[in-house]
Write a protein that holds these residues in place. Structure first.
Motif, PDB file in Angstrom:
ATOM      1  N   PRO A  51       0.822  -1.215   0.000  1.00 22.08           N
ATOM      2  CA  PRO A  51       0.000   0.000   0.000  1.00 22.08           C
ATOM      3  C   PRO A  51       0.859   1.269   0.000  1.00 22.08           C
ATOM      4  N   LEU A  52       0.277   2.333  -0.518  1.00 23.16           N
ATOM      5  CA  LEU A  52       0.941   3.632  -0.584  1.00 23.16           C
ATOM      6  C   LEU A  52       0.664   4.407   0.700  1.00 23.16           C
ATOM      7  N   TYR A  53       1.686   5.043   1.258  1.00 21.28           N
ATOM      8  CA  TYR A  53       1.572   5.882   2.454  1.00 21.28           C
ATOM      9  C   TYR A  53       2.007   7.301   2.115  1.00 21.28           C
ATOM     10  N   GLU A  54       1.323   8.269   2.703  1.00 22.77           N
ATOM     11  CA  GLU A  54       1.723   9.668   2.604  1.00 22.77           C
ATOM     12  C   GLU A  54       2.504   9.997   3.871  1.00 22.77           C
ATOM     13  N   VAL A  55       3.591  10.742   3.720  1.00 25.15           N
ATOM     14  CA  VAL A  55       4.497  11.023   4.838  1.00 25.15           C
ATOM     15  C   VAL A  55       4.474  12.513   5.162  1.00 25.15           C
ATOM     16  N   PHE A  56       4.318  12.816   6.458  1.00 27.64           N
ATOM     17  CA  PHE A  56       4.313  14.191   6.952  1.00 27.64           C
ATOM     18  C   PHE A  56       5.395  14.295   8.032  1.00 27.64           C
ATOM     19  N   VAL A  57       6.198  15.365   7.976  1.00 29.46           N
ATOM     20  CA  VAL A  57       7.280  15.563   8.945  1.00 29.46           C
ATOM     21  C   VAL A  57       7.119  16.942   9.575  1.00 29.46           C
ATOM     22  N   ARG A  58       7.316  16.995  10.890  1.00 27.68           N
ATOM     23  CA  ARG A  58       7.371  18.283  11.596  1.00 27.68           C
ATOM     24  C   ARG A  58       8.837  18.605  11.830  1.00 27.68           C
ATOM     25  N   ILE A  69       7.159  12.347  12.881  1.00 20.19           N
ATOM     26  CA  ILE A  69       6.761  11.839  11.571  1.00 20.19           C
ATOM     27  C   ILE A  69       5.367  11.236  11.679  1.00 20.19           C
ATOM     28  N   TRP A  70       4.542  11.529  10.695  1.00 14.85           N
ATOM     29  CA  TRP A  70       3.243  10.866  10.537  1.00 14.85           C
ATOM     30  C   TRP A  70       3.276  10.107   9.228  1.00 14.85           C
ATOM     31  N   VAL A  71       2.803   8.873   9.234  1.00 16.92           N
ATOM     32  CA  VAL A  71       2.564   8.129   7.997  1.00 16.92           C
ATOM     33  C   VAL A  71       1.084   7.771   7.967  1.00 16.92           C
ATOM     34  N   VAL A  72       0.458   8.031   6.833  1.00 17.04           N
ATOM     35  CA  VAL A  72      -0.982   7.826   6.695  1.00 17.04           C
ATOM     36  C   VAL A  72      -1.235   7.017   5.430  1.00 17.04           C
ATOM     37  N   ALA A  96       6.261   1.375   7.349  1.00 16.39           N
ATOM     38  CA  ALA A  96       6.123   2.675   6.693  1.00 16.39           C
ATOM     39  C   ALA A  96       6.775   3.767   7.547  1.00 16.39           C
ATOM     40  N   LEU A  97       6.560   3.727   8.850  1.00 19.44           N
ATOM     41  CA  LEU A  97       7.168   4.702   9.754  1.00 19.44           C
ATOM     42  C   LEU A  97       8.688   4.580   9.745  1.00 19.44           C
ATOM     43  N   ALA A 148      10.001   5.816   6.390  1.00 19.84           N
ATOM     44  CA  ALA A 148       9.859   7.272   6.298  1.00 19.84           C
ATOM     45  C   ALA A 148      10.971   7.962   7.078  1.00 19.84           C
ATOM     46  N   ARG A 149      11.281   7.435   8.251  1.00 23.56           N
ATOM     47  CA  ARG A 149      12.381   8.011   9.037  1.00 23.56           C
ATOM     48  C   ARG A 149      13.688   7.924   8.269  1.00 23.56           C
ATOM     49  N   ASN A 150      13.957   6.759   7.683  1.00 24.05           N
ATOM     50  CA  ASN A 150      15.205   6.579   6.942  1.00 24.05           C
ATOM     51  C   ASN A 150      15.266   7.427   5.678  1.00 24.05           C
ATOM     52  N   LEU A 151      14.142   7.594   5.022  1.00 24.75           N
ATOM     53  CA  LEU A 151      14.120   8.294   3.747  1.00 24.75           C
ATOM     54  C   LEU A 151      14.023   9.805   3.890  1.00 24.75           C
ATOM     55  N   TYR A 152      13.200  10.291   4.827  1.00 21.62           N
ATOM     56  CA  TYR A 152      12.905  11.719   4.878  1.00 21.62           C
ATOM     57  C   TYR A 152      13.544  12.477   6.031  1.00 21.62           C
ATOM     58  N   THR A 153      14.196  11.793   6.964  1.00 18.77           N
ATOM     59  CA  THR A 153      14.842  12.517   8.075  1.00 18.77           C
ATOM     60  C   THR A 153      16.270  12.036   8.296  1.00 18.77           C
ATOM     61  N   ARG A 154      16.975  11.762   7.238  1.00 19.67           N
ATOM     62  CA  ARG A 154      18.343  11.249   7.356  1.00 19.67           C
ATOM     63  C   ARG A 154      19.305  12.243   7.988  1.00 19.67           C
ATOM     64  N   ARG A 155      19.013  13.519   7.851  1.00 16.75           N
ATOM     65  CA  ARG A 155      19.928  14.543   8.373  1.00 16.75           C
ATOM     66  C   ARG A 155      19.333  15.263   9.577  1.00 16.75           C
TER      67      ARG A 155
END
Length: 102
Positions: free
Chosen positions: A14-21, A59-62, A42-43, A46-53
């Protein structure tokens, strides 16, 4: 069925949408999408892909199929009616000079 270039066949994840604060932000912002077999993976992905730095603090995954959104074609019916309600805009009211932000 198996293919030498893609490996064994598997059902589509399934596809997840990722939101980061962000560290300095107050709101979660949509940063992208990803496929994963379940919510926990997915969580993790998402952490590995969108918050590497260390860009985020939350993080929210929906699941994408759980998101309901208006269509750009529906812009007028959804948003136009509020244009005639000037009292909803802060420019309608006098703002005291000692109020820094509204």
């Amino acid at each position: 069925m198996s293919d030498r270039t893609t490996g064994p066949a598997r059902p589509e994840w399934p596809l997840y949408e990722v939101f980061v604060r962000g560290k300095r932000g107050l709101n979660h912002v949509h940063v992208g999408s990803l496929h994963a077999p379940d919510d926990e993976m997915a969580l993790h992905n998402a952490r590995n892909l969108y918050t590497r730095r260390n860009e985020g603090v939350s993080i929210w995954v929906v699941p994408a199929d759980a998101v309901t959104a208006s269509s750009p074609d529906e812009k007028d019916p959804y948003f136009e009616p509020s244009g005639d309600k000037v009292y909803r805009h802060p420019t309608f009211y006098p703002i005291p000079e000692d109020v820094p932000h509204i």
